[in-house]
Design a protein around this motif. Structure first.
Motif, PDB file in Angstrom:
ATOM      1  N   LEU A  99      30.914 -16.578  13.009  1.00 46.02           N
ATOM      2  CA  LEU A  99      31.453 -15.231  13.178  1.00 46.02           C
ATOM      3  C   LEU A  99      31.002 -14.594  14.485  1.00 46.02           C
ATOM      4  CD1 LEU A  99      31.169 -13.574   9.633  1.00 46.02           C
ATOM      5  CD2 LEU A  99      33.195 -14.545  10.715  1.00 46.02           C
ATOM      6  N   GLN A 100      29.738 -14.815  14.858  1.00 50.26           N
ATOM      7  CA  GLN A 100      29.182 -14.126  16.023  1.00 50.26           C
ATOM      8  C   GLN A 100      29.497 -14.820  17.342  1.00 50.26           C
ATOM      9  OE1 GLN A 100      24.989 -13.675  15.248  1.00 50.26           O
ATOM     10  NE2 GLN A 100      25.273 -12.018  13.767  1.00 50.26           N
ATOM     11  N   GLU A 101      29.604 -16.150  17.313  1.00 49.77           N
ATOM     12  CA  GLU A 101      29.738 -16.902  18.563  1.00 49.77           C
ATOM     13  C   GLU A 101      31.093 -17.606  18.692  1.00 49.77           C
ATOM     14  OE1 GLU A 101      27.531 -16.605  20.876  1.00 49.77           O
ATOM     15  OE2 GLU A 101      26.037 -15.540  19.663  1.00 49.77           O
ATOM     16  N   GLU A 102      31.385 -18.484  17.752  1.00 49.85           N
ATOM     17  CA  GLU A 102      32.568 -19.336  17.929  1.00 49.85           C
ATOM     18  C   GLU A 102      33.863 -18.545  17.863  1.00 49.85           C
ATOM     19  OE1 GLU A 102      34.456 -23.581  16.427  1.00 49.85           O
ATOM     20  OE2 GLU A 102      32.567 -22.874  15.585  1.00 49.85           O
ATOM     21  N   VAL A 103      33.932 -17.558  16.982  1.00 45.09           N
ATOM     22  CA  VAL A 103      35.156 -16.756  16.886  1.00 45.09           C
ATOM     23  C   VAL A 103      35.462 -16.103  18.228  1.00 45.09           C
ATOM     24  CG1 VAL A 103      36.172 -14.679  15.879  1.00 45.09           C
ATOM     25  CG2 VAL A 103      35.055 -16.356  14.405  1.00 45.09           C
ATOM     26  N   HIS A 104      34.444 -15.508  18.854  1.00 41.20           N
ATOM     27  CA  HIS A 104      34.669 -14.842  20.146  1.00 41.20           C
ATOM     28  C   HIS A 104      35.014 -15.847  21.240  1.00 41.20           C
ATOM     29  CE1 HIS A 104      33.927 -10.665  19.237  1.00 41.20           C
ATOM     30  NE2 HIS A 104      32.874 -10.998  18.523  1.00 41.20           N
ATOM     31  N   ALA A 105      34.445 -17.048  21.172  1.00 44.78           N
ATOM     32  CA  ALA A 105      34.799 -18.084  22.156  1.00 44.78           C
ATOM     33  C   ALA A 105      36.277 -18.444  22.039  1.00 44.78           C
ATOM     34  CB  ALA A 105      33.929 -19.315  21.963  1.00 44.78           C
ATOM     35  N   VAL A 106      36.770 -18.557  20.791  1.00 42.22           N
ATOM     36  CA  VAL A 106      38.180 -18.872  20.571  1.00 42.22           C
ATOM     37  C   VAL A 106      39.060 -17.712  21.032  1.00 42.22           C
ATOM     38  CG1 VAL A 106      39.942 -19.347  18.817  1.00 42.22           C
ATOM     39  CG2 VAL A 106      37.711 -20.479  18.681  1.00 42.22           C
ATOM     40  N   LEU A 107      38.644 -16.483  20.759  1.00 45.50           N
ATOM     41  CA  LEU A 107      39.434 -15.321  21.181  1.00 45.50           C
ATOM     42  C   LEU A 107      39.546 -15.262  22.701  1.00 45.50           C
ATOM     43  CD1 LEU A 107      38.352 -12.419  18.781  1.00 45.50           C
ATOM     44  CD2 LEU A 107      40.028 -14.235  18.440  1.00 45.50           C
ATOM     45  N   ARG A 108      38.457 -15.573  23.400  1.00 40.97           N
ATOM     46  CA  ARG A 108      38.512 -15.586  24.873  1.00 40.97           C
ATOM     47  C   ARG A 108      39.471 -16.663  25.356  1.00 40.97           C
ATOM     48  NH1 ARG A 108      32.912 -14.769  24.314  1.00 40.97           N
ATOM     49  NH2 ARG A 108      32.513 -16.991  24.628  1.00 40.97           N
ATOM     50  N   GLN A 109      39.405 -17.831  24.721  1.00 44.68           N
ATOM     51  CA  GLN A 109      40.300 -18.927  25.098  1.00 44.68           C
ATOM     52  C   GLN A 109      41.762 -18.552  24.863  1.00 44.68           C
ATOM     53  OE1 GLN A 109      39.313 -22.591  23.102  1.00 44.68           O
ATOM     54  NE2 GLN A 109      40.660 -23.830  24.387  1.00 44.68           N
ATOM     55  N   LEU A 140      37.461 -12.944   6.037  1.00 42.62           N
ATOM     56  CA  LEU A 140      38.791 -12.371   5.793  1.00 42.62           C
ATOM     57  C   LEU A 140      39.267 -11.569   6.991  1.00 42.62           C
ATOM     58  CD1 LEU A 140      41.112 -11.917   3.841  1.00 42.62           C
ATOM     59  CD2 LEU A 140      39.861  -9.956   2.908  1.00 42.62           C
ATOM     60  N   GLU A 141      38.345 -10.882   7.655  1.00 46.87           N
ATOM     61  CA  GLU A 141      38.680 -10.099   8.837  1.00 46.87           C
ATOM     62  C   GLU A 141      39.237 -10.999   9.943  1.00 46.87           C
ATOM     63  OE1 GLU A 141      36.469  -6.633  11.518  1.00 46.87           O
ATOM     64  OE2 GLU A 141      35.295  -7.955  10.227  1.00 46.87           O
ATOM     65  N   VAL A 142      38.616 -12.166  10.121  1.00 48.99           N
ATOM     66  CA  VAL A 142      39.082 -13.121  11.134  1.00 48.99           C
ATOM     67  C   VAL A 142      40.445 -13.675  10.744  1.00 48.99           C
ATOM     68  CG1 VAL A 142      38.576 -15.269  12.354  1.00 48.99           C
ATOM     69  CG2 VAL A 142      36.710 -13.726  11.726  1.00 48.99           C
ATOM     70  N   ASP A 193      41.209 -22.704   9.639  1.00 49.17           N
ATOM     71  CA  ASP A 193      40.748 -23.830   8.820  1.00 49.17           C
ATOM     72  C   ASP A 193      39.225 -23.854   8.727  1.00 49.17           C
ATOM     73  OD1 ASP A 193      43.368 -24.554   8.473  1.00 49.17           O
ATOM     74  OD2 ASP A 193      43.346 -26.157   9.966  1.00 49.17           O
ATOM     75  N   LYS A 194      38.535 -23.565   9.838  1.00 47.45           N
ATOM     76  CA  LYS A 194      37.066 -23.558   9.820  1.00 47.45           C
ATOM     77  C   LYS A 194      36.548 -22.464   8.890  1.00 47.45           C
ATOM     78  CE  LYS A 194      36.057 -25.596  14.329  1.00 47.45           C
ATOM     79  NZ  LYS A 194      35.393 -25.412  15.637  1.00 47.45           N
ATOM     80  N   ILE A 195      37.174 -21.282   8.952  1.00 55.63           N
ATOM     81  CA  ILE A 195      36.771 -20.204   8.059  1.00 55.63           C
ATOM     82  C   ILE A 195      36.962 -20.628   6.603  1.00 55.63           C
ATOM     83  CG2 ILE A 195      37.330 -17.863   7.287  1.00 55.63           C
ATOM     84  CD1 ILE A 195      35.933 -17.781   9.923  1.00 55.63           C
ATOM     85  N   SER A 196      38.077 -21.273   6.329  1.00 52.20           N
ATOM     86  CA  SER A 196      38.403 -21.647   4.950  1.00 52.20           C
ATOM     87  C   SER A 196      37.463 -22.713   4.402  1.00 52.20           C
ATOM     88  CB  SER A 196      39.847 -22.146   4.869  1.00 52.20           C
ATOM     89  OG  SER A 196      40.749 -21.140   5.271  1.00 52.20           O
ATOM     90  N   VAL A 197      36.912 -23.550   5.281  1.00 51.64           N
ATOM     91  CA  VAL A 197      36.001 -24.612   4.832  1.00 51.64           C
ATOM     92  C   VAL A 197      34.813 -24.015   4.084  1.00 51.64           C
ATOM     93  CG1 VAL A 197      34.281 -26.251   5.683  1.00 51.64           C
ATOM     94  CG2 VAL A 197      36.631 -26.384   6.498  1.00 51.64           C
ATOM     95  N   PHE A 198      34.330 -22.875   4.541  1.00 49.38           N
ATOM     96  CA  PHE A 198      33.141 -22.290   3.928  1.00 49.38           C
ATOM     97  C   PHE A 198      33.397 -21.838   2.495  1.00 49.38           C
ATOM     98  CE2 PHE A 198      32.012 -22.150   8.369  1.00 49.38           C
ATOM     99  CZ  PHE A 198      30.650 -22.418   8.357  1.00 49.38           C
ATOM    100  N   SER A 199      34.638 -21.558   2.166  1.00 52.42           N
ATOM    101  CA  SER A 199      34.937 -21.117   0.806  1.00 52.42           C
ATOM    102  C   SER A 199      34.994 -22.283  -0.171  1.00 52.42           C
ATOM    103  CB  SER A 199      36.263 -20.363   0.783  1.00 52.42           C
ATOM    104  OG  SER A 199      37.327 -21.248   1.072  1.00 52.42           O
ATOM    105  N   SER A 200      34.990 -23.504   0.352  1.00 50.22           N
ATOM    106  CA  SER A 200      35.127 -24.672  -0.524  1.00 50.22           C
ATOM    107  C   SER A 200      33.787 -25.207  -1.028  1.00 50.22           C
ATOM    108  CB  SER A 200      35.877 -25.786   0.214  1.00 50.22           C
ATOM    109  OG  SER A 200      35.102 -26.249   1.315  1.00 50.22           O
TER     110      SER A 200
END
Length: 286
Positions: free
Chosen positions: A22-32, A139-141, A272-279
């Motif tokens: 949430l803190q690092e990878e999400v923002h890296a993807v948003l920048r990309q 969910l926010e992401v 998909d990465k976010i959803s993995v954590f719910s499994s």
């Protein structure tokens, strides 16, 4: 007991990984995503260097293999056709007709306008979540990715899915009034974008006489009408006798579609990465 402790330890690791996501990878993807979509947006603007942001003009020759019935030279300036020269060789008598845009006329390509607007809306959504923004839940992401993907899908669909028009809609289009000399009543033209191509369709018509034995059945909406299609316009009934379609590839449209596809894939991968954590053990970071 040991198993329970191991489970708690694994859960703690999982929670740390999710926090990092949430803190690092999400923002890296948003920048990309922002970088890619800004490149896509630049393709639509096409500014020339040193011209104060003016949009450059590009000339395209429209043709098709196997026939020289219709040839066209189009000048595209961003989302507008600012010049068009069309030569039509009529099949009936091999007469050569020439039509060009009036000097005071331009034809806006609504598909390009709409696609650009959707791209800019996707960029706006991403920029609203700057590097200092703290995502608190998965969910926010997911909601942000869904909103961005909706805009990107709409942008891509505007280029890949031309509008379906009826023949009366084409006949009453402002495009018919843009040419000099004026188009004869038995000629219709339509410009549109299909994927990465600029397309021109020319319809040649003949008038259906009241005494005709043909069963009149008006054609519905279509991207491309076939010979035999009938319609009524004004007080006359017409039938399409010949259809000519010519096209050319617009390289920057191809670039834009690739950017849309790559961006949609990035959004889906993050979802998909976010959803993995719910499994894991019904662990739900939402």
């Amino acid at each position: 007991m040991a198993a329970a402790m191991a489970s708690r330890g694994e859960r703690a690791v999982l929670e740390e990984e999710f926090k990092w996501l949430l803190q690092e990878e999400v923002h890296a993807v948003l920048r990309q995503l922002q970088d890619i979509l800004k490149e896509a947006s630049h393709r639509f603007a096409l500014p020339t260097s040193g011209s104060g942001g003016a949009v450059k003009q590009e000339n395209f020759i429209l043709s098709t293999s196997g026939t020289d019935q219709v040839k066209g030279v189009m000048t595209l300036q961003g989302d507008a056709l600012c010049q068009a020269d069309v030569n039509l060789k009529t099949p009936r008598n091999n007469q050569l007709l020439h039509f060009a845009f009036r000097e005071d006329k331009q034809w806006k390509l609504q598909q390009i306008q709409d696609a650009r607007n959707h791209v800019n809306q996707a960029i706006y959504l991403l920029m609203n979540r700057d590097v200092n923004y703290q995502f608190k839940t998965g969910l926010e992401v997911l909601k942000l990715m869904d909103a961005v993907m909706l805009q990107l899908s709409r942008a891509r669909n505007r280029l890949t899915t031309p509008a379906t028009l009826t023949l009366p809609e084409i006949a009453s289009s402002g495009l018919t009034k843009m040419f000099t000399p004026a188009l004869p009543p038995d000629i219709l033209v339509n410009f549109y974008i299909n994927l990465n191509k600029l397309c021109l369709t020319v319809y040649q018509l003949h008038v259906l006489q009241p005494s005709t034995t043909k069963n009149f059945k008006p054609a519905g909406g279509s991207v491309l009408h076939n010979p035999g299609a009938m319609f009524e316009f004004g007080s006359q009934r017409y039938e399409v006798s010949h259809v000519h379609k010519v096209e050319c590839v617009v390289p920057w449209l191809n670039d834009a579609i690739v950017f849309f596809t790559v961006s949609l894939q990035l959004c889906q991968q993050l979802k998909d990465k976010i959803s993995v954590f719910s499994s894991y053990w019904n662990y739900r970071p939402y």
